[in-house]
Write an enzyme that holds these catalytic residues in place. Structure first.
Site, mmCIF file in Angstrom:
data_model
loop_
_atom_site.group_PDB
_atom_site.id
_atom_site.type_symbol
_atom_site.label_atom_id
_atom_site.label_comp_id
_atom_site.label_asym_id
_atom_site.label_seq_id
_atom_site.Cartn_x
_atom_site.Cartn_y
_atom_site.Cartn_z
ATOM 1 N N ARG B 226 0.849 -1.190 0.000
ATOM 2 C CA ARG B 226 0.000 0.000 0.000
ATOM 3 C C ARG B 226 0.885 1.240 0.000
ATOM 4 N NH1 ARG B 226 -3.535 -2.121 -2.132
ATOM 5 N NH2 ARG B 226 -5.529 -2.822 -1.251
ATOM 6 N N GLU B 255 -3.550 7.520 -6.265
ATOM 7 C CA GLU B 255 -3.461 6.858 -7.565
ATOM 8 C C GLU B 255 -4.611 7.316 -8.439
ATOM 9 O OE1 GLU B 255 -3.162 2.631 -6.954
ATOM 10 O OE2 GLU B 255 -1.429 2.819 -5.651
ATOM 11 N N HIS B 274 0.446 0.429 -10.276
ATOM 12 C CA HIS B 274 -0.339 -0.519 -9.458
ATOM 13 C C HIS B 274 -0.776 -1.714 -10.308
ATOM 14 C CE1 HIS B 274 -3.002 -0.834 -5.643
ATOM 15 N NE2 HIS B 274 -2.614 -2.025 -6.068
#
Lengths: 314, 314
Positions: B226, B255, B274
């Site tokens: 994370r 993000e 990601h």
């Protein structure tokens, strides 16, 4: 006892060897120096700086330690006639080369170049067709120590591993083994084809156009063996016609690869400079073998590692 | 029985599910459609499109299948009050994420970016300080299913593996285990620090400036957990001052990562969007879990996979 090395290791490595053998006189001098060579009883080399003439002149020379696995440029005939012991560092290549190979495979499935290109453009782009090694099929041409190590790692990634060797003899970590005569049966299954074949008469131009015809069009060829596995023109046509997806080439017909060679600019070719075995650990590992053999030499023992059979050339 | 999916899988995957459950009416429609949602008994989602309000309105809803592992945006309180079953796809991430992590580690030691830069310049440059994973030490922050898979692969590469978890309980494939209280004892040994920590109160800003002080200056941080593992400003300073060699970041505070964010342009940072868990196998694997659970649902059985405990939130 005089030892001359035409390889110049880092100072710390030199000191390490000298400390272990205080009774020996070492000369580390990069590149061949005839005077030093003719005075030496033992010679350390990468195996690319010797000639027949030098061997016949070197009266004192008893042992050549070649810090390489490729021996194509060694004057074996002369060594044999002069009764010189030749040893090499076979075996130290498998770890770096297998890591390099898995690295190239992951580079491919993880689309690392696209990731990098996107990063350079500051583009947050998540729609990349990323794949996995998991479940893929790996065909290893010339499965020996190095190919076996590639297969061992590939099994950890849950790949299917198929080896090709001369004898068809089982190899550890290979799920199946084929020979040089029947490997075409299994070629259409391969997602990755890794060649670790040495250059011999049997393996020269081992792959031809008909092999690329039966490969998957998503297949990836990784050549870390020898550059004459396939003729350049055959490989270029196969790649231009997208018979396979990509070739990762670390070895070439002519090295260094000429600036004008088309491989450099082809989208589906990755060129690396014959570097798969070269890591910071190369010389330290080579010197471990040398030290073992030097202890053997001094004790006049018989436990040499990697003695070369002059008739076979390996 | 009506099932609504706000995820739109490829046609072939849809057909595959429909064929396995001919008695069920499926609606695949990308993004949340309130009418479809309110009519559904079962809802398939990535878990980011639900609100409390929607849950309270959905009278027919019995089960939410979240095709994700992160559940930060799920309105659990409402689901709990309404007695809705929630399941997710925990477990399918470990293979792609572990492959991605090993890929980044190999990219680092094999100097793949330098190799590529040299290739683009047609430069045959063999003097690269290439390294190996062999013998290196890997520290895994938050060793669970994913971290364990990273450790399993790392052991195949003969790395030393050290795991950090809350309990200090042994973990398969970890040579040593430390807790969140004493992991600093071992931090100075780590060549690679991989974080797979989820975002909880305990793990938020887990790493601070003092951690970077004790890391090796050759250490590599890989964050696939994370983005709030460490404050951006702390990480930026540590990287600017070369407290560590490189950070491979797949997750971020915000993000998508803003174009103006310094991470994009820092030499010793690699930004990926990601993406570590996303491969072509993601939806097929998720649907396998869904199909298993749907069979269970239809049979009114009790063998559901990955039932979420609403109080714990995982």
């Amino acid at each position: 006892m005089k030892i001359y090395s035409s390889i110049l290791p880092a100072e710390a490595l030199q000191e390490d060897v000298k400390k272990e053998f205080p009774q020996v006189s070492f000369e580390f001098h990069k590149g061949i120096n005839e005077e030093l060579f003719l005075n030496a009883e033992i010679f350390l080399t990468y195996g690319e700086d010797l000639t027949e003439e030098l061997i016949y002149k070197a009266d004192k020379l008893k042992w050549i330690m070649v810090m390489s696995a490729g021996l194509d440029r060694m004057p074996f005939e002369a060594c044999k006639k002069r009764g010189i012991l030749v040893t090499n560092v076979r075996g130290i290549h498998k770890i770096p080369m297998a890591e390099f190979t898995i690295g190239m495979m992951l580079q491919h499935v993880k689309q690392m170049r696209s990731l990098w290109t996107n990063e350079q453009a500051k583009a947050w782009e998540r729609k990349l067709p990323m794949g996995e090694l998991y479940g893929k099929t790996l065909l290893i041409l010339g499965i020996g120590a190095i190919g076996g190590e590639v297969a061992r790692l590939a099994k950890a990634f849950n790949m299917k591993t198929i080896g090709v060797n001369r004898s068809g003899r089982e190899a550890e970590w290979a799920d199946e083994i084929y020979t040089m005569d029947n490997y075409r049966e299994v070629m259409p299954e391969a997602d990755f084809i890794v060649s670790v074949m040495p250059s011999t008469n049997e393996t020269k131009h081992f792959l031809d156009a008909s092999d690329f015809e039966i490969m998957k069009d998503t297949a990836v060829l990784i050549n870390i063996g020898r550059g004459d596995l396939v003729k350049d023109e055959v490989l270029i046509v196969a790649l231009q016609e997208k018979k396979i997806a990509h070739a990762y080439l670390d070895v070439f017909y002519e090295e260094p690869l000429k600036e004008s060679h088309p491989f450099w600019m082809m989208e589906n070719v990755t060129v690396t400079p014959h570097i798969s075995s070269l890591t910071k650990n190369y010389l330290p590992r080579s010197l471990e073998i040398f030290k073992h053999n030097l202890h053997t030499y001094i004790k006049k023992g018989s436990g040499y590692l990697n003695v070369i059979d002059m008739d076979r050339g390996y």
